[in-house]
Design an enzyme around this catalytic site. Structure first.
Site, short mmCIF file in Angstrom:
data_model
loop_
_atom_site.label_atom_id
_atom_site.label_comp_id
_atom_site.label_asym_id
_atom_site.label_seq_id
_atom_site.Cartn_x
_atom_site.Cartn_y
_atom_site.Cartn_z
CE LYS A 277 -7.74 3.17 2.20
NZ LYS A 277 -7.03 1.92 1.90
NE ARG A 351 -10.75 -4.84 -5.75
CZ ARG A 351 -9.86 -5.62 -5.14
NH1 ARG A 351 -10.03 -6.93 -5.11
NH2 ARG A 351 -8.79 -5.10 -4.58
N1 BES Z 1 -6.86 3.09 -2.65
C1 BES Z 1 -6.47 1.87 -2.07
C2 BES Z 1 -5.11 1.37 -2.56
C3 BES Z 1 -3.92 2.24 -2.23
C4 BES Z 1 -3.11 1.94 -1.16
C5 BES Z 1 -3.57 3.30 -3.05
C6 BES Z 1 -2.00 2.70 -0.89
C7 BES Z 1 -2.45 4.06 -2.78
C8 BES Z 1 -1.66 3.76 -1.71
C9 BES Z 1 -7.50 0.78 -2.39
O1 BES Z 1 -8.80 1.24 -2.51
C10 BES Z 1 -7.49 -0.18 -1.25
O2 BES Z 1 -7.83 0.20 -0.18
N2 BES Z 1 -7.08 -1.42 -1.52
C11 BES Z 1 -7.02 -2.42 -0.52
C12 BES Z 1 -7.62 -3.67 -1.10
C13 BES Z 1 -7.87 -4.74 -0.09
C14 BES Z 1 -8.97 -4.32 0.87
C15 BES Z 1 -8.26 -6.01 -0.79
C16 BES Z 1 -5.57 -2.61 -0.14
O3 BES Z 1 -4.70 -2.46 -0.99
O4 BES Z 1 -5.30 -2.87 1.03
MN MN Z 2 -9.83 1.33 -0.68
#
Ligand code: BES
Ligand code: MN
Ligand code: ZN
Length: 499
Positions: A277, A351
């Site tokens: 990230k 997931r």
């Molecule tokens: N933990 C994150 C989602 C999240 C984002 C929680 C902001 C709380 C606040 C999750 O694991 C994630 O990174 N999701 C990605 C999925 C994508 C790579 C398909 C996302 O939401 O960008």
């Molecule tokens: Mn994630």
């Protein structure tokens, strides 16, 4: 748990101590007992009402310091607006409002829970008490300066003066159990990831929950490998921290009756892994275990109030880190279900954790339903903000029950669609499925992925990325971690699954 307030109850006719809080409505009248208590300050009050142009608008308040004519060092008048329009959940808000009006310097306060012409029931009074307790929570474990201050470390005493003391105490006992569950969940979410790693989360769950009679089992790396949870373990393999699955069981219902099941995503920190990230805001990912925190807080609440239900809670605890041992985009893992998953993006890790825990819960417990909670997608924040959690389900009845419990508790959910067109988006060239579905409908394709691991079991998925943490301060929460979902699911159980 850091609850800086102790709430107690006394008879309405008792002598109030400390700051005096009285209620009024848009007629600016008081109940008989409150009227007696503020009588000496009548003149000061009338002048203050005039000076402030206080008309008793709903949820407005007036704060008088050292009012002439009465002993109380401070008199706070709070209006509920139209008393006849008050709904049950307004009393929780009222409690939050009361706590918000009490200055930090007030070590003692008395609240006269009385309105002109409207009886405040024991249940409503207990809701006020819960509101006070929830609003008063703050996470200050790491504020060393504040800790040295004696004022901040001694609990504040708030006494609610009520017409039915015994009844209110009884009504509050159950709510306090739920309130403690919420505060426990908040503590877990607020705790930094260097302290709260998967083994420590499991240890705290065991410590708090076994004390109220929940049976706990902790599966460590070896046990998880033995069980075959390779999708979950794949997420944790880039971290020096071990992974854990915690199984919590509360048997308050008839012996042998199928349990209800709650499953939580517990990524104690989500860097994204190799699909790392961006730096900005990454600190928020210490809260990526908000789903697991809710399930743990809920199991505490059900046990502490001795709910007449068989319930199981399962949480998948991992840390998602980039490392020489971390999993790569393109890797293919075999989940516990036997279905294979191509990893496209290592940041879509929630997931991968949930799919193994859902399958395990379904196979082992044959539950009446499964509800999972997960801070699963940023996309749900784009769709719903922090006001509603996303609800995805294969079962209309369960959905409607959740929606209703959401209205009752103020922890609201909004149903989103599922369907074969979305399901197709996660088909993979190389494996049975891939772990992301592309840019569009991100929250839906994530839910669609989970749906492949529940078979025919009635199931609901709550995407709580917007509500579990960093949500705007509310009447009953000022803390970063909200404990969202504990009250919602407790209400669901209470409404439909007890006796
Ligand atoms: N933990 C994150 C989602 C999240 C984002 C929680 C902001 C709380 C606040 C999750 O694991 C994630 O990174 N999701 C990605 C999925 C994508 C790579 C398909 C996302 O939401 O960008
Ligand atoms: Mn994630
Ligand atoms: Zn995540």
């Amino acid at each position: 748990m850091s609850d800086p307030v102790t709430v107690s109850f006394a008879r309405l006719t008792g002598a109030p101590k400390g700051v005096l809080v009285v209620l009024t409505d848009d007629s600016l009248a008081f109940g008989a007992q409150a009227q007696k208590l503020v009588k000496g300050a009548d003149k000061a009050l009338t002048r203050a009402f005039d000076a402030e142009k206080f008309k008793g608008k709903a949820w407005s308040a007036l704060d008088l310091l050292a009012p002439a004519g009465i002993e109380a060092p401070r008199l706070i008048v709070i209006s509920v607006g139209k008393a006849a329009d008050l709904k049950p959940k307004d009393f929780l808000k009222l409690g939050g409002l009361i706590a918000g009006k009490l200055p930090a310097s007030a070590r003692e306060a008395s609240v006269v829970l009385e309105l002109p012409g409207t009886k405040i029931s024991a249940d409503a009074a207990a809701e006020v008490a819960l509101g006070i307790s929830l609003r008063s929570y703050s996470f200050d474990r790491y504020k060393t300066k504040k800790k040295d201050d004696a004022e901040a470390t001694t609990a504040r005493a708030v006494t609610l003066l009520v017409s039915d003391e015994a009844g209110t105490k009884r009504a509050y006992a159950a709510r306090q159990a739920v309130g403690d569950g919420v505060l426990f969940a908040r503590d877990l979410v607020n705790e930094p990831a260097n302290v709260l790693d998967p083994p420590e989360f499991a240890r705290r769950a065991e410590e708090h929950l076994s004390a109220v009679g929940v049976e706990i089992e902790v599966l460590d790396d070896d046990a998880l490998a033995e069980a075959g949870m390779k999708a979950l373990l794949g997420v944790g393999q880039g971290s020096i921290k071990e992974s854990r699955v915690v199984v919590m069981r509360w048997n308050g219902g008839p012996e042998g009756e199928a349990p209800v099941a709650f499953i939580g995503k517990g990524v104690t920190f989500d860097t994204g892994g190799i699909s790392i990230k961006p730096a900005a805001g990454m600190e928020d990912m210490k809260g990526d275990m908000g789903g697991a925190a809710c399930v743990t807080g809920l199991m505490y609440a059900l046990a502490a109030r001795k709910a007449k239900v068989n319930a199981v809670g399962l949480i998948g605890l991992v840390e998602n880190m980039p490392d020489g041992a971390a999993q790569r985009p393109g890797d293919i893992v075999t989940s516990l279900s036997g279905q294979t998953i191509e990893i496209i993006n290592t940041d879509a890790e929630g997931r991968l954790v949930l799919c193994d825990v859902l399958w395990y819960a379904k196979e082992r417990f044959k539950p009446k339903f499964m509800i999972d909670l997960a801070t699963l997608t940023g996309a749900i924040l784009v769709a719903l903000g922090a006001e509603y959690a996303g609800l995805f389900s294969n079962d209309d009845e369960l959905s409607e029950r959740l929606s209703k419990a959401g209205q009752e508790t103020g922890e609201r959910v909004w149903r989103m669609p599922l369907g074969p067109e979305y399901d197709k988006m996660i088909d993979s060239k190389f494996a049975d499925m891939k772990n992301t579905g592309g840019r569009h409908a991100g929250s839906i394709t994530a839910a669609q992925f989970l749906a492949r691991f529940v078979d025919k079991t009635p199931w609901a998925h709550l995407d709580v990325a917007g509500t579990a943490m960093s949500s705007p301060a509310s009447d009953i929460n000022k803390s970063w971690g909200s404990g969202w979902g504990v009250r919602l699911l407790d209400q669901l159980v209470k409404d439909h699954y007890e006796g």
